[in-house]
Motif scaffolding. Structure first.
Motif, short mmCIF file in Angstrom:
data_model
loop_
_atom_site.label_atom_id
_atom_site.label_comp_id
_atom_site.label_asym_id
_atom_site.label_seq_id
_atom_site.Cartn_x
_atom_site.Cartn_y
_atom_site.Cartn_z
N LEU A 128 0.73 -1.32 -0.21
CA LEU A 128 0.05 0.02 0.01
C LEU A 128 0.65 1.04 0.09
CD1 LEU A 128 -2.73 -0.86 2.66
CD2 LEU A 128 -3.22 -0.61 0.22
N GLN A 129 1.91 1.34 0.84
CA GLN A 129 2.77 2.41 0.89
C GLN A 129 3.61 2.39 -0.51
OE1 GLN A 129 3.05 4.59 3.19
NE2 GLN A 129 1.42 3.80 4.70
N ALA A 130 3.71 1.55 -1.18
CA ALA A 130 4.50 1.61 -2.31
C ALA A 130 3.52 2.09 -3.71
CB ALA A 130 5.32 0.47 -2.66
N TRP A 282 -9.70 14.47 8.30
CA TRP A 282 -9.77 13.14 9.26
C TRP A 282 -8.64 12.22 8.59
CZ3 TRP A 282 -11.94 11.88 13.70
CH2 TRP A 282 -12.84 12.87 14.06
N LEU A 283 -8.25 12.23 7.33
CA LEU A 283 -7.50 11.28 6.91
C LEU A 283 -5.91 11.65 7.33
CD1 LEU A 283 -10.02 10.88 5.24
CD2 LEU A 283 -8.47 9.88 3.59
N ASP A 288 -4.36 7.59 8.18
CA ASP A 288 -3.54 7.82 7.37
C ASP A 288 -2.82 6.52 6.82
OD1 ASP A 288 -2.06 7.20 9.38
OD2 ASP A 288 -0.66 8.76 9.20
N GLN A 289 -3.54 5.35 6.96
CA GLN A 289 -2.74 4.00 6.75
C GLN A 289 -2.44 3.71 5.14
OE1 GLN A 289 -5.69 4.27 8.09
NE2 GLN A 289 -7.37 2.74 7.26
N ASP A 290 -3.46 4.62 4.26
CA ASP A 290 -3.26 4.64 2.68
C ASP A 290 -2.64 6.03 2.48
OD1 ASP A 290 -3.33 5.10 0.09
OD2 ASP A 290 -5.31 3.82 0.12
N LYS A 291 -1.33 6.17 2.35
CA LYS A 291 -0.74 7.41 2.15
C LYS A 291 -1.30 8.21 1.09
CE LYS A 291 3.66 6.33 -0.04
NZ LYS A 291 5.27 6.50 -0.03
#
Length: 344
Positions: A128-130, A282-283, A288-291
């Motif tokens: 996800l981070q990539a 809010w994000l 913020d898990q999905d950057k």
């Protein structure tokens, strides 16, 4: 082909754990809340399994096996193989490629199935981070195949922003739509919801999932359907948006990110910029898990603030996007917006 390869890789790793001997000398520790009281107890022994529904531990005192609902678990302590610890270090340093390699080594060395799922969840986070949705989706589905009630369900890589679909993504989405698993169909419907060719098929499935018995799937599906309503923003009413807000607030906290983003977009379309900024923020502040989604939401929040003349606050948010989410498309847009602000 890429997705099938990753799925096979992860599935075999999770499955192989069941065939390896469990380390009976493992000393784990769990802290659980006692039912109908504020008390807690600590148990030491060997964790046999840990899923989204329960935890099983064999006591080091008398070898008896005790089971507790996952909802009562306060803390779990266990040992980890060296590559896992190295992977966590790389992840905290935002070195996601190195973290992925370490976690892949860790999952090969780890013989406890429940810990392998924990490592697999970290591999989902790395993907996800990539920004690799295909790999993230494949690994997430492997995770849910091993534990349908996984407490990592919030990592599901659903589509929230309008993005062009490649041929492989479209084919994967179509295959997922026809799967027996509701979770897999949710992923497929999300991918194809706005697709010209398969959008109607995906919409029908998403509406069915919005009544699913599984609250997690039902909540996500209901919010995903808002994407269709955003295609006709002039038809949105204040009553609808208030209903959306209440739906988000009723949704388990870890599942709210996409809903807040869509609500922010809706308020923006209605030119209610103060409310849109509040929803967008809010994000980056909480979810913020999905950057990539958090970066987009932070950028949109800044744009909303600019619309109501709050240039100083907007500048702070744009700088945050550039500094914190530098490798995202939103960061590039934020950098351009900052230059324009400085020229005014």
């Amino acid at each position: 082909m890429v997705v099938l390869t990753v799925t096979f890789f992860c599935s075999s790793l999770v499955a192989n754990g069941a065939n390896q001997a469990h380390n009976t000398n493992q000393k784990d520790k769990i802290v659980v809340r006692l039912p109908r009281s504020r008390g807690r107890i600590t148990l030491r022994g060997t964790i046999i399994n840990y899923t989204g529904s329960s935890i099983l531990i064999r006591s080091s005192v008398n070898a008896s096996v005790k089971e507790f609902p996952t909802s009562s678990v306060v803390k779990v302590s266990t040992s980890h193989v060296a590559p896992y610890l190295q992977g966590m270090t790389f992840f905290s340093q935002k070195k996601y490629l190195q973290a992925t390699r370490s976690f892949e080594k860790a999952i090969q060395q780890e013989d406890r199935k429940w810990v392998r799922r924990e490592i697999l969840a970290m591999l989902v986070r790395c993907a996800l981070q990539a920004g690799d949705d295909r790999v993230a989706s494949s690994r997430f589905l492997t995770l849910t195949e091993s534990d349908a009630e996984t407490f990592y369900f919030h990592l599901i890589p659903l589509q929230w922003t309008p993005s062009p679909l490649g041929n492989l993504s479209r084919l994967n989405g179509l295959a997922w739509l026809q799967n027996k698993s509701a979770t897999t169909r949710l992923l497929g419907a999300s991918r194809l919801l706005l697709d010209e060719k398969y959008g109607q098929f995906a919409t029908t499935e998403m509406k069915a999932l919005a009544t699913n018995i599984d609250r997690r799937i039902r909540s996500y599906a209901r919010m995903q359907l808002w994407r269709l309503e955003l295609q006709h923003p002039k038809k949105l009413t204040k009553f609808q948006l208030e209903r959306w807000r209440k739906e988000i607030e009723r949704t388990p906290s870890s599942y709210r990110a996409g809903g807040w983003y869509l609500l922010g977009m809706a308020y923006s379309y209605k030119r209610e910029y103060e409310q849109s900024a509040t929803a967008f923020l809010w994000l980056p502040l909480v979810y913020d898990q999905d950057k990539f989604l958090a970066a987009r939401s932070c950028y949109e929040g800044a744009e909303s603030l600019l619309q109501i003349g709050k240039k100083h606050e907007a500048k702070i948010l744009l700088q945050e996007v550039v500094k914190r989410f530098g490798e995202t498309p939103a960061a590039q847009e934020a950098a351009i917006a900052l230059k324009k602000l400085q020229q005014r």
